[in-house]
Structures are given as structure tokens and as C-alpha cells.
Design an enzyme around this catalytic site. Structure first.
Site, short mmCIF file in Angstrom:
data_model
loop_
_atom_site.label_atom_id
_atom_site.label_comp_id
_atom_site.label_asym_id
_atom_site.label_seq_id
_atom_site.Cartn_x
_atom_site.Cartn_y
_atom_site.Cartn_z
CD GLU A 255 1.64 -5.59 5.70
OE1 GLU A 255 0.91 -5.60 4.70
OE2 GLU A 255 2.40 -6.55 6.02
CB ALA B 229 -0.91 -0.01 1.23
CD GLU C 217 -2.74 -7.50 3.27
OE1 GLU C 217 -3.18 -7.67 4.42
OE2 GLU C 217 -2.43 -6.39 2.81
N GLY D 201 0.18 -5.11 0.82
CA GLY D 201 -1.10 -5.16 0.12
C GLY D 201 -1.03 -5.91 -1.19
#
Length: 260
Positions: A134, A66, A114, A111
Site C-alpha cells: 500500500e 483491493a 489482510e 487486501g
């Protein structure tokens, strides 16, 4: 299909290719990319000419996480809203009644990992890298990583990858069950297209219901899961595709499915 600022779309027969197109930011997921992913997958769900999807990234990255610069300025409430937005997009992709193949061409971090996990099948370039970094940024995976990763690789390995934030290569990702197949970079998209075409040659209604049965049954006890399978298996018996598939088998000819 409408034009998008952060995505590219092309269609090859019944296969749609969605490409995240922010190469200068290594295709990082910001609010705009998530909004556009939600929009394009909504279009794909309604477009009967698209039977399968390949999701990949432009340049040397699949999706490298992200957008950290954007997240740095978020409050707790804004961060929660951003994570919920990301989770909704991942759920939308995971539950799309059409197969979605991730062609992981490079970095699939945070992300991006994911996003790949929300797809049905993950094919990777030999140069692909996976990880959930993260905790090194003071946050946790928030787009479904703490839930999908243990379901794919097991609880212990998921904790190892998330707690350590270690980045792993494609071969190790395959060995732990995060990736299904690994290919040379120059053949990745070709192989993804071959797989899409192989799936598209099968009965669409059967593929869609198989996906639903797996997704809904994998997280419940076995008796509940097989009961769901029994209910899902009834519908194809009332379809023209079932009659065509069985007739083609008995007549020793290729089936011509029409999803009816």
C-alpha cells in the site's frame, strides 16, 4: 446458499469452500466483493450443515489486493468508508464461531494478505506470494493489516514488510509465522480439506470456544486471558460432547460429536 456474482460456493460434507471469483481482476476486492463476502459468511454462520470453511481464490490469485482503479476515484471520506467496510468483513470472518482456513493459491497482496490474516489458519501453495504494497500507492493497509500483521510476525517484521512493500514467497512467509504450512500447488486444496476434516472430527463447541478464547485473550495481559479461558472452559463441561469425548477416550473408540 444463494448465488453470488463474485463468489463461488460448494459444500463437501460439513466443509464449505468459498472461492473469490474475479480471475480477470486477480480477484481484487471491490465494494461488491466485500458485500458478498459479508453476506455469504452471514449465511455460513446460520447454516448448521457447515462446520468449517476453506477460503480460496479462482485462477492464479488468492486475492491480489483491493481494486486500485476504484480506490483512485475515492475522496478521503469515501476511502475511510471503504476501509471500514473491509475491516468489518475481516472482523466477521475472524470472529465466525467456525474455523476458517485460508488456502492461499497465488497472490495474497494488500487486501488479500489482510483477508488471509483474518482467517484462523493459513495454508499456502509453493507459488503463493504475500505482501502489503500500500505505501507504494500512497496509502496504508486499511483492512486491518497494520494490526494483524504485527500480531502474527512481530512488530519489527511487520514494519519491514509494510514500509518496504516487499513481496515475499510462501517459504519466507512460513518462516516468519505468516503461514502455517506450505504445499505443492496441486495438493493445496486436498491438504486444506484434510485439515478441515481433522478439525471437524473434534467437538464443535470445544473448537468454537477455543477460537474465542484465543482471539479474545491474545491481546490482553496473561491474568485476564487465563480468566477468560476459565470462563470459556466451563461451558463444554455442561455439553453432551464432553461426555461423549471422554467416554470415547476411555472406551478406546472414535467419538461421535453432535455439538450439544
Amino acid at each position: 446458499m444463494k448465488t453470488y456474482k463474485t463468489l463461488l460456493f460448494e459444500q463437501n460434507g460439513a466443509t464449505g469452500v468459498v472461492k473469490v471469483n474475479r480471475p480477470d481482476a486477480l480477484n481484487a476486492l471491490n465494494a461488491e466483493v466485500l458485500t458478498e463476502l459479508a453476506s455469504i459468511f452471514d449465511e455460513i454462520a446460520r447454516d448448521n450443515s457447515v462446520g468449517a470453511v476453506i477460503l480460496t481464490g479462482e485462477g492464479r490469485s488468492f486475492v491480489a489486493g483491493a481494486d486500485i482503479a476504484a480506490m483512485r476515484e475515492m475522496s478521503a471520506l469515501e476511502g475511510r468508508a471503504f476501509m471500514l467496510k473491509g475491516q468489518a468483513v475481516m472482523q466477521q470472518i475472524e470472529t465466525l464461531p467456525k474455523p476458517v482456513i485460508a488456502a492461499v493459491n497465488g497472490f495474497a497482496l494488500g487486501g488479500g494478505c489482510e483477508l488471509a490474516m483474518a482467517c484462523d489458519i493459513r495454508l499456502a501453495s509453493e507459488k503463493a506470494k504475500f505482501g502489503q504494497p500500500e505505501v507504494g500507492l500512497g496509502i496504508i493497509p486499511g483492512f486491518g493489516g497494520t494490526q494483524r500483521l504485527p500480531r502474527l510476525v512481530g512488530k519489527g517484521m511487520a514494519k519491514y514488510l509494510i514500509f518496504s512493500a516487499e513481496m515475499i514467497g510462501a517459504d519466507e512467509a512460513k518462516a516468519i509465522g505468516l503461514v502455517e504450512k506450505v504445499y505443492a500447488p496441486e495438493t493445496l486444496m486436498e491438504e486444506a480439506m484434510k485439515l478441515a476434516e481433522m478439525i471437524l472430527s473434534k467437538a464443535p463447541i470445544a473448537v468454537a470456544l477455543s477460537k474465542a478464547a484465543i482471539n479474545n485473550g491474545v491481546n490482553v495481559d496473561l491474568p485476564t486471558g487465563v480468566n477468560f479461558e476459565a470462563e470459556a472452559s466451563a461451558s463444554p463441561f455442561g455439553s453432551e460432547d464432553r461426555l461423549e469425548g471422554m467416554s470415547a477416550f476411555l472406551e478406546k473408540r472414535p467419538a461421535a460429536f453432535r455439538n450439544k
